[in-house]
Design a protein around this motif. Structure first.
Motif, PDB file in Angstrom:
ATOM      1  N   GLY A   1       2.072  -4.637  34.609  1.00 17.63           N
ATOM      2  CA  GLY A   1       2.442  -3.576  34.229  1.00 17.63           C
ATOM      3  C   GLY A   1       3.136  -2.767  34.380  1.00 17.63           C
ATOM      4  O   GLY A   1       3.424  -1.168  33.705  1.00 17.63           O
TER       5      GLY A   1
ATOM      6  N   LEU B   1      -8.867  -6.401  33.473  1.00 15.13           N
ATOM      7  CA  LEU B   1      -7.565  -6.042  34.476  1.00 15.13           C
ATOM      8  C   LEU B   1      -6.679  -5.630  34.189  1.00 15.13           C
ATOM      9  O   LEU B   1      -6.032  -4.257  34.371  1.00 15.13           O
ATOM     10  CB  LEU B   1      -7.371  -6.990  35.772  1.00 15.13           C
ATOM     11  CG  LEU B   1      -6.810  -7.201  36.924  1.00 15.13           C
ATOM     12  CD1 LEU B   1      -7.773  -5.515  37.407  1.00 15.13           C
ATOM     13  CD2 LEU B   1      -6.650  -7.631  37.947  1.00 15.13           C
ATOM     14  N   SER B   2      -5.770  -6.155  33.169  1.00 14.37           N
ATOM     15  CA  SER B   2      -4.752  -5.676  32.799  1.00 14.37           C
ATOM     16  C   SER B   2      -5.333  -4.041  32.024  1.00 14.37           C
ATOM     17  O   SER B   2      -3.684  -3.552  31.969  1.00 14.37           O
ATOM     18  CB  SER B   2      -4.220  -6.300  31.750  1.00 14.37           C
ATOM     19  OG  SER B   2      -3.198  -7.212  31.966  1.00 14.37           O
TER      20      SER B   2
ATOM     21  N   PRO C   1      -4.250   3.655  35.625  1.00 14.03           N
ATOM     22  CA  PRO C   1      -3.280   4.150  36.145  1.00 14.03           C
ATOM     23  C   PRO C   1      -1.678   4.170  36.491  1.00 14.03           C
ATOM     24  O   PRO C   1      -1.478   5.250  36.841  1.00 14.03           O
ATOM     25  CB  PRO C   1      -3.728   3.914  37.255  1.00 14.03           C
ATOM     26  CG  PRO C   1      -4.570   2.705  37.733  1.00 14.03           C
ATOM     27  CD  PRO C   1      -5.427   3.071  35.078  1.00 14.03           C
TER      28      PRO C   1
ATOM     29  N   MET D   1      -0.336  -3.862  43.217  1.00  9.65           N
ATOM     30  CA  MET D   1      -1.293  -3.320  44.070  1.00  9.65           C
ATOM     31  C   MET D   1      -3.051  -3.470  43.778  1.00  9.65           C
ATOM     32  O   MET D   1      -3.294  -3.229  45.041  1.00  9.65           O
ATOM     33  CB  MET D   1      -0.824  -1.818  43.971  1.00  9.65           C
ATOM     34  CG  MET D   1       0.123  -1.270  44.807  1.00  9.65           C
ATOM     35  SD  MET D   1       0.862   0.044  45.135  1.00  9.65           S
ATOM     36  CE  MET D   1      -0.533   0.523  46.153  1.00  9.65           C
ATOM     37  N   SER D   2      -3.382  -4.183  42.963  1.00  8.18           N
ATOM     38  CA  SER D   2      -4.573  -3.933  41.925  1.00  8.18           C
ATOM     39  C   SER D   2      -5.017  -4.973  42.928  1.00  8.18           C
ATOM     40  O   SER D   2      -6.307  -5.450  42.390  1.00  8.18           O
ATOM     41  CB  SER D   2      -4.939  -3.725  40.975  1.00  8.18           C
ATOM     42  OG  SER D   2      -3.790  -4.559  40.216  1.00  8.18           O
ATOM     43  N   VAL D   3      -5.344  -6.075  43.033  1.00 10.35           N
ATOM     44  CA  VAL D   3      -5.278  -7.144  43.502  1.00 10.35           C
ATOM     45  C   VAL D   3      -4.516  -7.457  45.171  1.00 10.35           C
ATOM     46  O   VAL D   3      -3.831  -7.099  45.393  1.00 10.35           O
ATOM     47  CB  VAL D   3      -5.084  -8.285  43.145  1.00 10.35           C
ATOM     48  CG1 VAL D   3      -5.264  -8.480  41.646  1.00 10.35           C
ATOM     49  CG2 VAL D   3      -3.332  -8.666  42.954  1.00 10.35           C
ATOM     50  N   ARG D   4      -5.596  -8.140  45.828  1.00  8.76           N
ATOM     51  CA  ARG D   4      -5.620  -8.312  47.447  1.00  8.76           C
ATOM     52  C   ARG D   4      -4.539  -9.316  47.019  1.00  8.76           C
ATOM     53  O   ARG D   4      -3.664 -10.160  46.689  1.00  8.76           O
ATOM     54  CB  ARG D   4      -6.557  -8.523  48.190  1.00  8.76           C
ATOM     55  CG  ARG D   4      -7.869  -8.302  48.051  1.00  8.76           C
ATOM     56  CD  ARG D   4      -8.535  -8.543  48.675  1.00  8.76           C
ATOM     57  NE  ARG D   4     -10.055  -7.645  48.677  1.00  8.76           N
ATOM     58  CZ  ARG D   4     -10.662  -7.030  50.081  1.00  8.76           C
ATOM     59  NH1 ARG D   4      -9.153  -7.088  50.712  1.00  8.76           N
ATOM     60  NH2 ARG D   4     -11.017  -5.991  49.909  1.00  8.76           N
TER      61      ARG D   4
ATOM     62  N   VAL E   1      -5.556  -1.925  34.509  1.00 10.26           N
ATOM     63  CA  VAL E   1      -4.738  -1.584  34.987  1.00 10.26           C
ATOM     64  C   VAL E   1      -3.695  -0.096  34.373  1.00 10.26           C
ATOM     65  O   VAL E   1      -2.991   0.863  34.671  1.00 10.26           O
ATOM     66  CB  VAL E   1      -4.249  -2.603  35.704  1.00 10.26           C
ATOM     67  CG1 VAL E   1      -2.289  -2.264  36.407  1.00 10.26           C
ATOM     68  CG2 VAL E   1      -4.862  -3.163  37.378  1.00 10.26           C
TER      69      VAL E   1
ATOM     70  N   LEU F   1       2.600  -0.988  40.701  1.00 13.73           N
ATOM     71  CA  LEU F   1       1.198  -0.524  41.046  1.00 13.73           C
ATOM     72  C   LEU F   1      -0.012  -1.717  40.890  1.00 13.73           C
ATOM     73  O   LEU F   1      -1.005  -1.933  41.092  1.00 13.73           O
ATOM     74  CB  LEU F   1       1.361   0.313  40.007  1.00 13.73           C
ATOM     75  CG  LEU F   1       1.980   1.931  40.421  1.00 13.73           C
ATOM     76  CD1 LEU F   1       2.458   3.015  39.563  1.00 13.73           C
ATOM     77  CD2 LEU F   1       1.626   2.272  41.936  1.00 13.73           C
ATOM     78  N   ALA F   2       0.808  -2.301  39.387  1.00 16.93           N
ATOM     79  CA  ALA F   2      -0.278  -3.387  39.397  1.00 16.93           C
ATOM     80  C   ALA F   2      -0.872  -3.883  40.493  1.00 16.93           C
ATOM     81  O   ALA F   2      -1.489  -4.594  40.432  1.00 16.93           O
ATOM     82  CB  ALA F   2       0.578  -4.341  37.818  1.00 16.93           C
TER      83      ALA F   2
END
Length: 453
Positions: free
Chosen positions: A166, A28-29, A35, A145-148, A32, A142-143
């Protein structure tokens, strides 16, 4: 002891990598980072274009070859007004107050509009700060934001780890090296602190002194002992005893002056906490007065004092001997005061102004007997960034990046200057009283807090 509902702490690195959740976090890192880096690049490019428009294009359009001496007065007053509006009207208060130290907790996604607008307004209109702290906040927000939000709440350790990833991805765009960003994030996270400094400072100091002795004897005697260094091209300037002695003294003086700037910055932050709107505008006007006074007294562009100082640093490094000592002292005075006020009222980062101030002080001292301009600049910029950031390892890596191939021989002095500056700064910080009504700084999640006096 692990809290209820959380996995126990891993006992080895092997156990960490056997955890599928951690491997998913690594993936995920990496995803992420793409973007985040693109958006961070867009932020830096937009801020640069806005700054160029205000300080170069607009004066040209109005008929001036360069920004006149009074130009910072309306620009920074307007900047103070816009930043104050972001602080009082938008979630997140415009982001982290730079006078409270480098770093801060991960930024919530809902805070990003205020952080971005406050940074663009202040930095473009002349605040004496750099973009690195807003970039870190942008990257962490922003990082996340990638997970709920429900998953973040269920996994508390995800927030600091993903936020740091991030931030590292974003700040590497401005520092120009993922190595500097990685080392910076390790120190900002406080991994092992204060035990980290108990071990690393003696090691840094011993290695710096050892490198000087080793290199010095080889240079003085002509004996060859071999080296792992690659035969890169470029002129270097070997250190001598005078460079070391003056460099140590310069590092101590630089730490003292930087500590004074930080004390003034914390008082400015406390002062602007109440009646934020009008007092931030007054702070912007005060920074503009500093830039205007310098332009009148030194017959130099006012943006030497205004803005982060990145371009002025490049000009200084290109030809340090062309700057009169009187101009350097004026720049040191007005830039230092403007930086202190900006740290307490605007939103941004301290790295570039601290590097410029240290380099200016070093070049001003380069006329001392036996003290070369390059060693003086190397010691000064390392000492000032160390004292401002309280991150000696990051300051050493950053100095090595800035000095490049021609500064390879200065690295032992850089290491020693960082240790001296850090020790002097911490001793002074322990004696300095906290400003009245100063709010305690909340530690980052997962970080051992260092007391801010």
């Amino acid at each position: 002891m692990a809290q209820s509902g959380e996995a126990p702490e891993p006992s080895s690195v092997h156990e960490v990598f056997r955890n599928p959740g951690y491997l998913r976090l690594l993936l995920l890192s990496a995803v992420v980072g793409i973007p985040v880096s693109l958006i961070a690049f867009g932020f830096v490019a937009l801020q640069h274009e806005m700054q160029h428009g205000v300080w170069v294009s607009l004066p040209h359009a109005l008929g001036w070859p360069a920004a006149p001496w009074w130009w910072p007065l309306p620009c920074l007053t307007l900047g103070g007004l816009l930043v104050a509006w972001c602080v009082v009207a938008l979630p997140g208060h415009g982001g982290h107050v730079p006078a409270e130290g480098f770093g801060g907790a991960p930024t919530l996604p809902s805070y990003l509009p205020g952080v971005v607008l406050a940074a663009l307004a202040g930095l473009s209109l002349g605040a004496v700060l750099g973009p690195e702290a807003p970039l870190m906040a942008l990257g962490s927000g922003l990082a996340l934001m990638s997970v709920r939000s429900a998953r973040r709440a269920a996994t508390p350790r995800l927030v600091p780890v993903l936020g740091a990833a991030g931030s590292a991805a974003a700040i590497s765009t401005i520092l120009g090296s993922p190595l500097v960003a990685a080392v910076l994030m390790i120190e900002v996270a406080g991994v092992g602190a204060p035990q980290l400094y108990v071990v690393i400072l003696p090691s840094l100091l011993a290695s710096g002194v050892g490198a000087l002795v080793f290199t010095g004897f080889g240079h003085w005697t002509g004996l060859q002992v071999g080296s792992l260094a690659l035969p890169l091209s470029g002129h270097t300037q070997p250190l001598d005893a005078a460079d070391l002695l003056w460099g140590v003294a310069l590092a101590a003086v630089t730490a003292l002056l930087t500590a004074g700037v930080m004390v003034l910055a914390r008082h400015a932050a406390v002062w602007t906490r109440r009646r934020t709107l009008e007092r931030t505008v007054l702070c912007g006007l005060a920074v503009g007065v500093c830039a205007a006074c310098y332009a009148l007294a030194a017959d130099r562009p006012p943006d030497d004092v205004a803005l982060s100082g990145q371009e002025t640093l490049a000009t200084l490094a290109m030809d340090p001997h062309s700057w009169p000592v009187s101009t350097l002292l004026l720049l040191l005075l007005f830039k230092g005061v403007g930086w202190a006020i900006s740290l307490g009222s605007f939103r941004g980062g301290p790295i570039f102004p601290s590097v410029l101030i240290g380099a200016v002080l070093g070049v001003a001292c380069a006329g001392l007997p036996g003290f070369g301009a390059l060693p003086a600049m190397a010691a000064g910029l390392t000492a000032s960034s160390t004292a401002a950031l309280r991150l000696p390892i990051s300051a050493v890596v950053l100095a090595a990046l800035l000095l490049g191939k021609t500064g390879v021989d200065q690295i032992p002095l850089v290491v020693i200057a960082a240790v001296v500056s850090f020790v002097v700064g911490e001793l002074l910080r322990g004696r300095a009283p906290a400003p009245a009504d100063a709010a305690p700084r909340s530690p980052q999640p997962g970080r051992t807090a260092r007391t801010e006096q």
